[in-house]
Design an enzyme around this catalytic site. Structure first.
Site, short mmCIF file in Angstrom:
data_model
loop_
_atom_site.label_atom_id
_atom_site.label_comp_id
_atom_site.label_asym_id
_atom_site.label_seq_id
_atom_site.Cartn_x
_atom_site.Cartn_y
_atom_site.Cartn_z
N LYS A 1 0.85 -1.20 0.00
CA LYS A 1 0.00 0.00 0.00
C LYS A 1 0.88 1.25 0.00
O LYS A 1 1.92 1.29 0.67
CB LYS A 1 -0.91 -0.03 1.23
CG LYS A 1 -1.97 1.08 1.25
CD LYS A 1 -2.88 0.92 2.46
CE LYS A 1 -3.96 2.00 2.52
NZ LYS A 1 -4.85 1.84 3.69
N SER B 1 -9.67 1.85 2.82
CA SER B 1 -8.80 2.60 1.92
C SER B 1 -7.78 1.74 1.18
O SER B 1 -7.15 2.19 0.23
CB SER B 1 -8.06 3.67 2.73
OG SER B 1 -7.24 3.07 3.74
N SER C 1 -9.96 -0.49 7.05
CA SER C 1 -9.37 -0.30 5.72
C SER C 1 -8.65 -1.50 5.13
O SER C 1 -8.26 -1.47 3.96
CB SER C 1 -8.42 0.90 5.73
OG SER C 1 -9.14 2.10 5.80
#
Length: 485
Positions: free
Chosen positions: A79, A154, A178
């Site tokens: 990420k 996210s 997330s």
């Protein structure tokens, strides 16, 4: 089956037996990315030259039978809010476009020590603020199961890339759901470890008392293997916990007969769709058939999770994001005529709408006239939520429920309606507020869109969560579905 959909365990076996070279695995992954990612849009940056170079070095070690590391030759996606030395790290924001870190995060050091190979950085909601990956400054990631749907957020890029077979595992971060929510939407396995289990050094902070890094994979055992690799105390992170037990795989196949599981009535209440309720109830029956005892309980303060979470998280974000001022690093407005203008213009131009919304909310909640009414009260609610869990865990080993109230929603459907978007965090935010571990595993589908089952555990008892998830996976999984995407 293509190499791209093989498990970490299988790839490790093939590499150890010299049936395939690490460089072949990496090249196959890049071929898959070139074929699929122009549609899915899960990656923000690729590190192809360095990845192939590293894989070829591992080829030489393989030839010498020097295959050290739990993840030797295994490709990974990270990420884009996790610092990667010499690889652009943007947090999917204009504010950090072009930022190339000069140091490595602790989790990346650990993964390099295990000889995993970095493929690239994955798309996300800007600064991890969002639940759909639509707030990214650069692109919108699509759900591999349905290209009209969001992948969640996210960590949407992290979940989508794994589901699409573009990496065997990825890392995400989880502040209020997330990792787990996109894992649910994309039909993969996502673990939010106990707060303090994994070092946050090198994670660009959103809300420091809530953030936690965790793995996303296509099966439960792979997930446990990755968490073993990244767990452990770190002198660079004062909140990392000195917990010695980082063995999550030795007991993973143990049965769950007699295990006591709690199903909170609030988790199947208002706001949860009928198809999700049905899938979760069927999953509970499966757990019972595996020998677990399941009882209905109450977590009465669940409904206060979202308001207290958004006050606390936004307050911490407003402080953490103050460092992006247009001077030291990050976006620098060219039009400013004074220092004050430079601050204002750099931040107003560099941050997206959702990030600015949360900074405003947090600054308001921390202001002298409202601190007691909002921030302090939210922290009291946080304690009540933790107490609810503590009481249940006096009698039960695991809490079960849906990961998200619905399946993935359509792209563009909720981006302009913050309250509806925030409501998707109903069942995940309490876990972060209490600092507990939570894992999402696939448990069903509705109109082709996956549904996730959430298992919540006692602090630092990820081992039990993996046991339950592994046994459930033997009865329901999407392993055959990925290759048809």
């Amino acid at each position: 089956m293509s190499i791209r959909f093989e498990s970490i365990e299988k790839l490790t076996e093939l590499i150890k037996n010299k049936e395939i070279k690490p460089s072949d695995v990496v090249k196959d992954i890049y071929a898959a990315i070139e074929e699929t990612d122009p549609t899915i849009k899960s990656f923000l940056a690729l590190d192809k030259e360095n990845a192939i170079k590293k894989a070829e070095e591992l080829d030489e070690l393989q030839a010498k039978d020097q295959m050290d590391g739990k993840l030797f030759g295994i490709p990974m996606g990270i990420k884009d809010n996790i610092i990667t030395k010499d690889v652009e790290t943007t947090c999917a924001s204009k504010m950090l476009e072009g930022f190339v870190p000069i140091y490595e995060s602790t989790v990346m050091n650990k993964l390099h020590d295990e000889n995993a190979v970095l493929i690239g950085k994955l798309n996300m909601d800007e600064f991890a603020m969002g639940g759909s990956t639509e707030t990214s400054y650069f692109k919108k990631t699509l759900n591999p199961f349905d290209h009209t749907a969001v992948p969640g957020g996210s960590s949407g890029g992290s979940a989508a890339a794994v589901a699409a077979g573009l990496v065997p595992f990825s890392l995400g971060s989880d502040t209020g759901g997330s990792i787990r929510q996109p894992a649910s939407y994309c039909g993969v396995v996502g673990m939010k470890p106990t707060y303090g289990r994994v070092s946050r050094f090198g994670l660009v902070a959103f809300a420091s008392s809530l953030d936690q890094i965790g793995p996303i994979t296509r099966n439960v055992k792979d997930n446990a293997l990755v968490l073993e690799a990244i767990s452990g105390v770190d002198a660079n992170d004062s909140t990392s916990a000195p917990v010695d037990d980082v063995d999550f795989t030795s007991d993973i196949g143990k049965d769950i007969k007699g295990l006591k599981i709690a199903l909170p009535k609030e988790y199947l209440g208002e706001g949860v769709s009928e198809e999700v309720k049905t899938s979760v109830k069927e999953a509970v029956e499966t757990l019972k058939s595996l020998g677990a005892e399941v009882d209905e309980v109450s977590l009465p303060n669940t409904k206060y999770g979202i308001p207290s979470y958004y006050v606390i998280a936004s307050s911490e974000a407003s402080v953490n994001l103050a460092r992006f001022d247009g001077i030291r690093y990050g976006y620098h407005s060219k039009e400013a005529q004074s220092l004050e203008e430079l601050y204002k213009m750099s931040r107003s131009e560099g941050f997206g709408e959702e990030v600015k919304r949360r900074i405003f909310l947090g600054t308001f909640a921390l202001s002298s006239g409202y601190y007691d009414a909002y921030y302090k009260k939210s922290q009291k609610v946080r304690t009540l939520i933790k107490n609810d869990f503590d009481k249940v865990f006096e009698s039960y080993d695991v809490v079960v429920g849906p990961t998200a109230p619905t399946t993935a929603f359509n792209i563009g459907e909720e981006i302009d309606d913050p309250l509806t978007m925030y409501a998707n965090d109903l069942l995940t935010t309490p876990v972060n507020l209490a600092g507990l571990p939570g894992i999402s595993v696939p448990c069903g589908q509705s109109n082709g869109r996956p549904i996730g089952l959430q298992l919540i555990g006692k602090p630092f008892d990820e081992k039990t969560l993996y046991r339950v998830a592994y046994q459930f996976e033997t009865q329901y999984n999407l392993h055959d579905a990925y290759e048809n995407l």
